[in-house]
Motif scaffolding. Structure first.
Motif, PDB file in Angstrom:
ATOM      1  N   ALA A   1     -31.300 -39.814  51.067  1.00 49.52           N
ATOM      2  CA  ALA A   1     -32.041 -38.913  50.180  1.00 49.52           C
ATOM      3  C   ALA A   1     -31.219 -38.578  48.949  1.00 49.52           C
ATOM      4  O   ALA A   1     -31.745 -38.517  47.825  1.00 49.52           O
ATOM      5  CB  ALA A   1     -32.417 -37.641  50.937  1.00 49.52           C
ATOM      6  N   ALA A   2     -29.912 -38.357  49.132  1.00 49.09           N
ATOM      7  CA  ALA A   2     -29.039 -38.062  47.989  1.00 49.09           C
ATOM      8  C   ALA A   2     -28.991 -39.239  47.027  1.00 49.09           C
ATOM      9  O   ALA A   2     -29.010 -39.059  45.798  1.00 49.09           O
ATOM     10  CB  ALA A   2     -27.644 -37.708  48.490  1.00 49.09           C
TER      11      ALA A   2
ATOM     12  N   HIS B   1     -31.366 -41.367  46.529  1.00 49.07           N
ATOM     13  CA  HIS B   1     -32.658 -41.450  45.852  1.00 49.07           C
ATOM     14  C   HIS B   1     -32.926 -40.258  44.933  1.00 49.07           C
ATOM     15  O   HIS B   1     -33.913 -40.278  44.198  1.00 49.07           O
ATOM     16  CB  HIS B   1     -33.785 -41.576  46.886  1.00 49.07           C
ATOM     17  CG  HIS B   1     -33.816 -42.910  47.561  1.00 49.07           C
ATOM     18  ND1 HIS B   1     -34.703 -43.211  48.577  1.00 49.07           N
ATOM     19  CD2 HIS B   1     -33.070 -44.023  47.381  1.00 49.07           C
ATOM     20  CE1 HIS B   1     -34.493 -44.453  48.975  1.00 49.07           C
ATOM     21  NE2 HIS B   1     -33.512 -44.963  48.271  1.00 49.07           N
ATOM     22  N   ARG B   2     -32.091 -39.250  44.982  1.00 47.70           N
ATOM     23  CA  ARG B   2     -32.217 -38.154  44.010  1.00 47.70           C
ATOM     24  C   ARG B   2     -31.504 -38.468  42.692  1.00 47.70           C
ATOM     25  O   ARG B   2     -31.727 -37.787  41.685  1.00 47.70           O
ATOM     26  CB  ARG B   2     -31.646 -36.851  44.595  1.00 47.70           C
ATOM     27  CG  ARG B   2     -32.499 -36.221  45.679  1.00 47.70           C
ATOM     28  CD  ARG B   2     -32.118 -34.752  45.903  1.00 47.70           C
ATOM     29  NE  ARG B   2     -30.703 -34.582  46.188  1.00 47.70           N
ATOM     30  CZ  ARG B   2     -30.172 -34.582  47.415  1.00 47.70           C
ATOM     31  NH1 ARG B   2     -30.966 -34.755  48.466  1.00 47.70           N
ATOM     32  NH2 ARG B   2     -28.880 -34.408  47.599  1.00 47.70           N
TER      33      ARG B   2
ATOM     34  N   ASP C   1     -30.864 -40.000  39.236  1.00 44.80           N
ATOM     35  CA  ASP C   1     -31.674 -40.569  38.164  1.00 44.80           C
ATOM     36  C   ASP C   1     -31.118 -41.963  37.840  1.00 44.80           C
ATOM     37  O   ASP C   1     -30.010 -42.100  37.331  1.00 44.80           O
ATOM     38  CB  ASP C   1     -31.603 -39.673  36.924  1.00 44.80           C
ATOM     39  CG  ASP C   1     -32.496 -40.166  35.790  1.00 44.80           C
ATOM     40  OD1 ASP C   1     -32.998 -41.303  35.866  1.00 44.80           O
ATOM     41  OD2 ASP C   1     -32.682 -39.398  34.820  1.00 44.80           O
TER      42      ASP C   1
ATOM     43  N   VAL D   1     -35.469 -45.532  41.457  1.00 43.67           N
ATOM     44  CA  VAL D   1     -34.226 -45.241  42.170  1.00 43.67           C
ATOM     45  C   VAL D   1     -33.452 -46.538  42.366  1.00 43.67           C
ATOM     46  O   VAL D   1     -33.977 -47.639  42.149  1.00 43.67           O
ATOM     47  CB  VAL D   1     -34.491 -44.575  43.537  1.00 43.67           C
ATOM     48  CG1 VAL D   1     -35.335 -43.315  43.375  1.00 43.67           C
ATOM     49  CG2 VAL D   1     -35.160 -45.552  44.504  1.00 43.67           C
TER      50      VAL D   1
ATOM     51  N   TYR E   1     -36.401 -36.830  55.413  1.00 40.68           N
ATOM     52  CA  TYR E   1     -36.192 -37.508  54.131  1.00 40.68           C
ATOM     53  C   TYR E   1     -37.075 -36.903  53.048  1.00 40.68           C
ATOM     54  O   TYR E   1     -36.617 -36.672  51.918  1.00 40.68           O
ATOM     55  CB  TYR E   1     -36.482 -39.003  54.285  1.00 40.68           C
ATOM     56  CG  TYR E   1     -36.554 -39.741  52.962  1.00 40.68           C
ATOM     57  CD1 TYR E   1     -35.401 -40.217  52.356  1.00 40.68           C
ATOM     58  CD2 TYR E   1     -37.772 -39.928  52.320  1.00 40.68           C
ATOM     59  CE1 TYR E   1     -35.461 -40.875  51.136  1.00 40.68           C
ATOM     60  CE2 TYR E   1     -37.840 -40.584  51.101  1.00 40.68           C
ATOM     61  CZ  TYR E   1     -36.684 -41.052  50.514  1.00 40.68           C
ATOM     62  OH  TYR E   1     -36.760 -41.688  49.289  1.00 40.68           O
ATOM     63  N   GLU E   2     -38.352 -36.679  53.368  1.00 46.26           N
ATOM     64  CA  GLU E   2     -39.266 -36.082  52.387  1.00 46.26           C
ATOM     65  C   GLU E   2     -38.714 -34.749  51.874  1.00 46.26           C
ATOM     66  O   GLU E   2     -38.713 -34.490  50.659  1.00 46.26           O
ATOM     67  CB  GLU E   2     -40.641 -35.844  53.015  1.00 46.26           C
ATOM     68  CG  GLU E   2     -41.501 -37.074  53.135  1.00 46.26           C
ATOM     69  CD  GLU E   2     -42.922 -36.734  53.562  1.00 46.26           C
ATOM     70  OE1 GLU E   2     -43.860 -37.390  53.060  1.00 46.26           O
ATOM     71  OE2 GLU E   2     -43.096 -35.805  54.377  1.00 46.26           O
TER      72      GLU E   2
ATOM     73  N   SER F   1     -35.266 -35.416  49.845  1.00 42.66           N
ATOM     74  CA  SER F   1     -35.283 -36.288  48.667  1.00 42.66           C
ATOM     75  C   SER F   1     -36.268 -35.852  47.601  1.00 42.66           C
ATOM     76  O   SER F   1     -36.090 -36.157  46.412  1.00 42.66           O
ATOM     77  CB  SER F   1     -35.636 -37.724  49.087  1.00 42.66           C
ATOM     78  OG  SER F   1     -36.995 -37.789  49.517  1.00 42.66           O
ATOM     79  N   GLY F   2     -37.350 -35.166  48.030  1.00 39.69           N
ATOM     80  CA  GLY F   2     -38.418 -34.844  47.094  1.00 39.69           C
ATOM     81  C   GLY F   2     -39.410 -35.976  46.918  1.00 39.69           C
ATOM     82  O   GLY F   2     -40.361 -35.851  46.143  1.00 39.69           O
ATOM     83  N   HIS F   3     -39.223 -37.088  47.646  1.00 38.51           N
ATOM     84  CA  HIS F   3     -40.144 -38.223  47.578  1.00 38.51           C
ATOM     85  C   HIS F   3     -41.074 -38.185  48.790  1.00 38.51           C
ATOM     86  O   HIS F   3     -40.610 -38.220  49.929  1.00 38.51           O
ATOM     87  CB  HIS F   3     -39.380 -39.555  47.584  1.00 38.51           C
ATOM     88  CG  HIS F   3     -38.464 -39.741  46.410  1.00 38.51           C
ATOM     89  ND1 HIS F   3     -38.926 -39.930  45.133  1.00 38.51           N
ATOM     90  CD2 HIS F   3     -37.110 -39.759  46.340  1.00 38.51           C
ATOM     91  CE1 HIS F   3     -37.888 -40.066  44.313  1.00 38.51           C
ATOM     92  NE2 HIS F   3     -36.785 -39.962  45.021  1.00 38.51           N
TER      93      HIS F   3
END
Length: 479
Positions: free
Chosen positions: A132-133, A135-136, A138, A197, A255-256, A259-261
């Motif tokens: 998750a980190a 995929h956060r 940018d 990502v 994960y959701e 990660s915010g995804h």
């Protein structure tokens, strides 16, 4: 033919000495891949000792390969390390040879070896937090010269599809199923406007190291690329099939949150097909072969069962994305007996005895693999003709003539589908029936691996039959 014992070349040892400043270099090969070797390096100066790790590939980079050269992997890991991702610290990449020197990271690799259930969960949760980190981050802020700048996801997906197609073109022989999948992927790229990502690719158990319930390093970035976060979720589900990863839907819920995804099931299924197609494009000749057991390989038995697993996962994902929930296949009962059965059983017993007496782990693996080949051949001898007769009759209904073999019939049907002569869903349904038959013939060789399939993405989702060959009366929704 003798392959010889792998060695680190003298000029590479001198390079390690120059980079580390060490006076004494000791190396020991460890497991870490067939062609990409892994070495523990102890670099000493006086009483001091540095514990290092060398990745080395004696081959020249293959143009157009799906796998990055080691220098590119080093470039990726160095930038990720600067951004706080838990990857090994890269000390140097060799300017010419495919060799990367890194700090050695402690920990184990194979997730299934964790015996304590609580430790399994903690380790899996820690990996999810680290994915998750990643995929956060940018992607536009990452400076990885060898990958170029991050753009829109669709641009990167199309570039990957183009690369798959070029690999198949270079193969120069028919690859009907693979071309069908590539064409379908190109026509159905998901409409996604979210952030780009860095996708690790092949991420999950087996490609991270752990100790005491925590991930110590995420390794193997040879398939990394910019893209959709669901691409990595698809890869994670693929690694989960091959190993294990606790409660998969629970990990995705974590994960959701971290990660915010949001997990988009249809995008995950697209990238499941995408991942399997990309892997198949590396060796196009294996995907249309009913039993992929490369001659000349001492590990052909394991190639057989893992090749079957990936072919089945590819077709299961293809069937899902085109909207086919299940197909019906009838199999011969166990009363069919071959007169050669005692010979096959004797051969398997002899190999089991040889494996039990061997102290060489690699030799044991090869012998057990050979026993898998014997089990497969025993099933082909027992019921192969009956299974083939059923499929050629089905193929004849589409082709208007009885093919001389199952392989010829499948190729002819694929060619017919490419010209629009058969409906897409009918083609995939027939293809899936054929794969179920191949999988059935391989079931005794595959053992538990033959009963694994894509994990559910939520606790409510259902995948249909877990054991695609286990029952002669599977539920029928497509005929």
């Amino acid at each position: 033919m003798s392959r010889g014992k792998p060695e680190v070349p003298e000029d590479l040892l001198r390079w390690i000495g120059e980079i580390s400043g060490a006076e004494h270099i000791e190396v020991k090969q460890v497991s870490g891949g067939a062609s990409r070797q892994a070495w523990f390096v102890d670099a000493g100066t006086g009483a001091d000792r540095q514990e290092l790790f060398l990745r080395y590939d004696p081959r020249d980079p293959e143009p157009g390969s799906a796998f990055h050269p080691l220098q590119v992997e080093a470039d990726i890991m160095a930038e990720l390390h600067r951004n706080g991702v838990t990857v090994p610290h890269v000390i140097a990449a060799h300017p010419v040879a495919q060799a990367v020197l890194m700090e050695r990271v402690g920990g184990e690799t194979w997730f299934r070896l964790i015996q304590d259930e609580g430790e399994q969960v903690r380790t899996a949760q820690d990996f999810i937090a680290k994915l998750a980190a990643l995929h956060r981050i940018d992607a536009s802020e990452l400076r990885i010269d060898s990958l170029g700048p991050a753009g829109h996801v669709e641009t990167h997906v199309r570039a990957e599809i183009d690369a798959m197609r070029r690999r198949v073109d270079r193969y120069g022989k028919p690859a009907p199923l693979l071309r069908f999948c590539i064409d379908w992927l190109e026509r159905n790229i998901p409409a996604y406007d979210g952030p780009t990502v860095l996708v690790q690719g092949d991420t999950g158990p087996g490609n991270f190291m752990y100790a005491d319930g925590a991930v110590t390093a995420i390794v193997d970035w040879e398939l990394a690329h910019f893209g959709d976060p669901m691409d990595d979720i698809a890869w994670l589900s693929l690694r989960t099939v091959q190993d294990t990863f606790t409660d998969f839907p629970a990990r995705l819920a974590e994960y959701e949150q971290l990660s915010g995804h949001r997990i988009d099931e249809e995008r995950v299924w697209y990238y499941r097909l995408f991942a399997e197609t990309r892997l198949a494009s590396v060796s196009p000749g294996s995907i249309d072969i009913r039993a992929s057991a490369p001659s000349g390989s001492p590990d052909a038995g394991n190639s057989l069962i893992y090749g079957m697993l990936h072919r089945r996962l590819l077709v299961e994902s293809l069937a899902h994305v085109v909207g086919i929930p299940e197909v019906r296949v009838e199999f011969p009962d166990e009363e069919h007996v071959s007169e050669n059965a005692p010979v096959y059983e004797a051969a398997a017993s002899a190999m089991a005895g040889a494996a039990a007496r061997s102290s060489d782990a690699l030799a044991t693996r090869y012998v057990k693999g050979a026993a898998r080949l014997i089990k497969y051949l025993a099933e082909v001898d027992r019921i192969g003709a009956v299974v083939d007769a059923a499929e050629t009759a089905e193929l004849a209904a589409y082709l208007g003539t009885v093919p001389s073999s199952v392989s010829e019939g499948r190729a002819a049907l694929a060619e017919l589908a490419s010209r629009g002569g058969v409906d897409e869903r009918d083609y995939v349904a027939q293809l899936w029936r054929g794969i179920k038959r191949d999988d059935y013939l391989t079931r005794t060789a595959s053992g538990a691996l033959g009963r694994r399939t894509w994990p559910p993405l939520t606790h409510q989702s259902k995948l249909g039959e877990q054991d695609s060959w286990a029952s002669p009366s599977l539920k029928t929704t497509v005929k």
